[in-house]
Enzyme design. Structure first.
Site, PDB file in Angstrom:
ATOM      1  N   SER A  72     -15.422  47.788   5.786  1.00  0.00           N
ATOM      2  CA  SER A  72     -16.155  48.195   4.915  1.00  0.00           C
ATOM      3  C   SER A  72     -16.198  49.058   2.995  1.00  0.00           C
ATOM      4  O   SER A  72     -17.340  49.047   3.297  1.00  0.00           O
ATOM      5  CB  SER A  72     -16.788  49.485   5.757  1.00  0.00           C
ATOM      6  OG  SER A  72     -16.927  48.661   7.120  1.00  0.00           O
ATOM      7  N   THR A  73     -14.641  49.796   3.112  1.00  0.00           N
ATOM      8  CA  THR A  73     -14.715  49.735   1.924  1.00  0.00           C
ATOM      9  C   THR A  73     -15.187  49.341   0.557  1.00  0.00           C
ATOM     10  O   THR A  73     -15.611  49.701  -0.489  1.00  0.00           O
ATOM     11  CB  THR A  73     -13.458  51.412   1.225  1.00  0.00           C
ATOM     12  OG1 THR A  73     -12.245  49.688   1.704  1.00  0.00           O
ATOM     13  CG2 THR A  73     -13.523  52.159   2.333  1.00  0.00           C
TER      14      THR A  73
END
Length: 618
Positions: A316-317
């Site tokens: 998700s980063t």
């Protein structure tokens, strides 16, 4: 009367008279030829010595008449950005004993002391038992190595004893005053002074001092003569290699990271801080680490910096970077929305949100806040797969980053044909899976977002400086990849993650901070490891004028509640607090509201992870 003869006449009468005869011509010729042959031989020998054998004899004479001084291989000092010593050469000594010459001050020059008498005096200075010294010397008469690694103070006390037969041999010894603090980037020298890791190895030529072998002429009594020395031959530089790392921030990051890794029984962790304007790294800490002063006590696997050399799927980063690509391609509208049903199927593969729940119709800031995988797939589906792959390639996912960090490796990106032909590839790439990179590369890409779309090269050195001088930070630069307006929009969306989403634990009163959490499945050789995950958090500060990016990655934390928000965010918050103080960053003009929750408090958006093979959670 008979006459008496005089003595003189008698002597003349008894003397033999040799008649003078002419010398034969043959004899004169033989003598002449003999003398001519001798002179010819002598002339030939002189010619041989001067012309043929001259160079050999000249070099032999020079070897006797000159004294060669061989350098001992000193290395330059390494300091951090504030001038704090990180690595330096210290003079050490080896003590040699020659028992056949033992003689004390005041003794008759011909008197010889015993090894026992000498050991009595040395035992007190060296803090060693007399018996051990005697056992080392044994019956040997010369060339006994009694002790090595003597510090200058102890060597001076040995020298003050004035005992003939004891020799002190000086040599440089590399020491690292900060211990394990910079071990992961600086590396070390082995016992033979051969660089084995880190900057000591990658910048070996830069760290070698300018030393040349000197040849000095000697007089008949052995006294060195100054003639024959070239200009500058006695020059010794005082250059130091200056790092961009700040030892104070490095220590904060190291301690916070080690505590969290221990608490969550994680495999390892890394924390990185970069100045987005010029690419300077202010901190690069990792754990577990080692002490370079005692490297032989640690496993060789610790000698490499994994955040620069190991690949992982960012999860998700990477979502903010993908949204920036979609905005750049004008595939999505900044005010647009997507319908998050909680799950969907792409090419026969199921894709779920981390909690398998839908969020309904949501805007893009909310997509980041709740870390919606389905929302990201729908957003990136509007970008043509060929253009999506093009941007991943342009941003250097499959290439090694331009950096001075030793051992930096390239990431892994699917071939363009495979990426375009299989719909599942761009789908999983939309939420940061299906490709891999290093934490360093992810940090560089987030620095690009914070730097108005300009890509800078991460680095940890400022170059060589003379004496006590310190270099100032270089000016900003980089290659423009994205429009500044696009990155500013994504920055505001990331701020909402800290204000309202899973990054609440990073809130600091008075400062505007953006961020994104990540909890991704861990893959090894293309296969996801059941139950293994990598948690991370990336923070940008301050949002109104981004200057720094902080990335924390913790590998394989244990426990059902191990997420980016619970494991990585607390570490990042401590680093951010120290960074704001050390860099004297003033509070934001628009203060943030509310007080931050406790670092380990459950987030409102946190749920038990129930994931398929293609699920990423923030």
């Amino acid at each position: 009367m008979t006459p008496i003869a005089s003595p003189a006449r008698t002597r003349r009468a008894g003397a033999r008279v040799v008649a003078i005869q002419p010398v034969p011509a043959r004899r004169l010729l033989a003598v002449y030829l003999l003398l001519a042959a001798g002179l010819t031989g002598l002339a030939g020998r002189l010619a041989w010595v001067q012309v043929v054998d001259g160079p050999r004899l000249q070099s032999k004479a020079r070897a006797v008449q000159t004294h060669a001084i061989t350098p001992i291989g000193k290395r330059r000092t390494i300091v951090d950005r504030t001038g704090r010593l990180v690595a330096l050469d210290e003079q050490r000594f080896t003590l040699w004993a020659h028992p056949r010459y033992f003689n004390f001050p005041g003794d008759d020059p011909q008197k010889r002391r015993t090894a026992a008498e000498t050991a009595d005096k040395l035992a007190q200075v060296l803090a060693q038992p007399k018996e051990a010294l005697l056992a080392t010397m044994g019956d040997r008469r010369s060339g006994v190595k009694l002790r090595t690694d003597l510090d200058p103070e102890t060597a001076e006390r040995v020298r003050n004893l004035g005992i003939s037969g004891l020799d002190l041999e000086a040599y440089p010894h590399r020491i690292y005053p900060q211990g394990s603090l910079f071990a992961n980037v600086v590396g070390f020298l082995n016992l033979e002074r051969v660089p084995q890791a880190g900057l000591e190895q990658s910048r070996d030529q830069d760290l070698r001092r300018q030393e040349t072998t000197l040849s000095m002429r000697r007089g008949a009594d052995g006294t060195p003569l100054p003639e024959g020395l070239a200009s500058g031959s006695l020059y010794g530089d005082d250059l130091r290699l200056q790092l961009t790392l700040d030892g104070r921030l490095q220590q904060v990051a190291q301690q916070a990271l080690a505590k969290q890794v221990k608490q969550w029984k994680a495999k390892r962790g890394a924390a990185l801080v970069i100045d987005v304007r010029n690419g300077e790294m202010l901190a690069l800490a990792s754990t577990p680490t080692y002490d370079p002063n005692r490297f032989w006590k640690f496993k060789p696997g610790l000698f490499r910096e994994w955040s620069v050399q190991d690949l992982y799927e960012p999860g998700s980063t990477f979502k903010p970077i993908n949204l920036a690509v979609a905005l750049q391609e004008k595939a999505i509208d900044p005010a647009g929305k997507v319908n998050d049903s909680g799950q969907l199927t792409i090419g026969g593969w199921p894709i779920f949100n981390h909690d398998r729940k839908g969020n309904g119709v949501i805007d893009f800031p909310t997509v980041l806040q709740v870390s919606s995988n389905v929302g990201m797939v729908q957003a990136m589906h509007r970008v043509k797969p060929g253009r999506f792959w093009h941007w991943l390639d342009v941003m250097g996912i499959g290439a090694a980053p331009d950096t001075d960090l030793p051992g930096a490796v390239a990431g892994e990106l699917k071939r363009r044909t495979e990426f375009i032909s299989q719909p599942i590839e761009p789908a999983v790439a939309s939420f940061g899976q299906g490709f891999s990179l290093t934490p360093l590369k992810l940090l560089q890409l987030h620095a690009m977002l914070a730097n108005g779309g300009r890509m800078v090269s991460p680095h940890i050195t400022r170059g060589l400086r003379s004496g006590e001088a310190l270099a100032s930070a270089p000016a900003g630069g980089g290659i423009q990849l994205l429009d500044p307006g696009v990155t500013q929009t994504v920055m505001r969306w990331m701020e909402s993650v800290v204000e309202q989403g899973s990054g609440k634990g990073a809130r600091i009163p008075g400062y505007r901070i953006g961020g994104k959490t990540g909890t991704a499945q861990k893959a090894e050789r293309g296969v996801y490891i059941p139950g293994a995950r990598i948690t991370s958090f990336v923070a940008h500060v301050p949002i109104e004028d981004p200057r720094y990016v902080v990335l924390v990655v913790v590998d394989e934390p244990q426990g059902g509640n191990a997420y980016g928000s619970t494991v990585a965010v607390p570490v990042a918050r401590q680093i951010l607090e120290a960074l704001l103080v050390l860099e004297k960053i003033p509070p934001s003009s628009k203060p943030t509201a509310g007080a931050p929750p406790k670092p380990n408090a459950p987030s409102a958006t946190r749920h038990r992870q129930q994931r398929s093979q293609t699920v990423s959670q923030g």
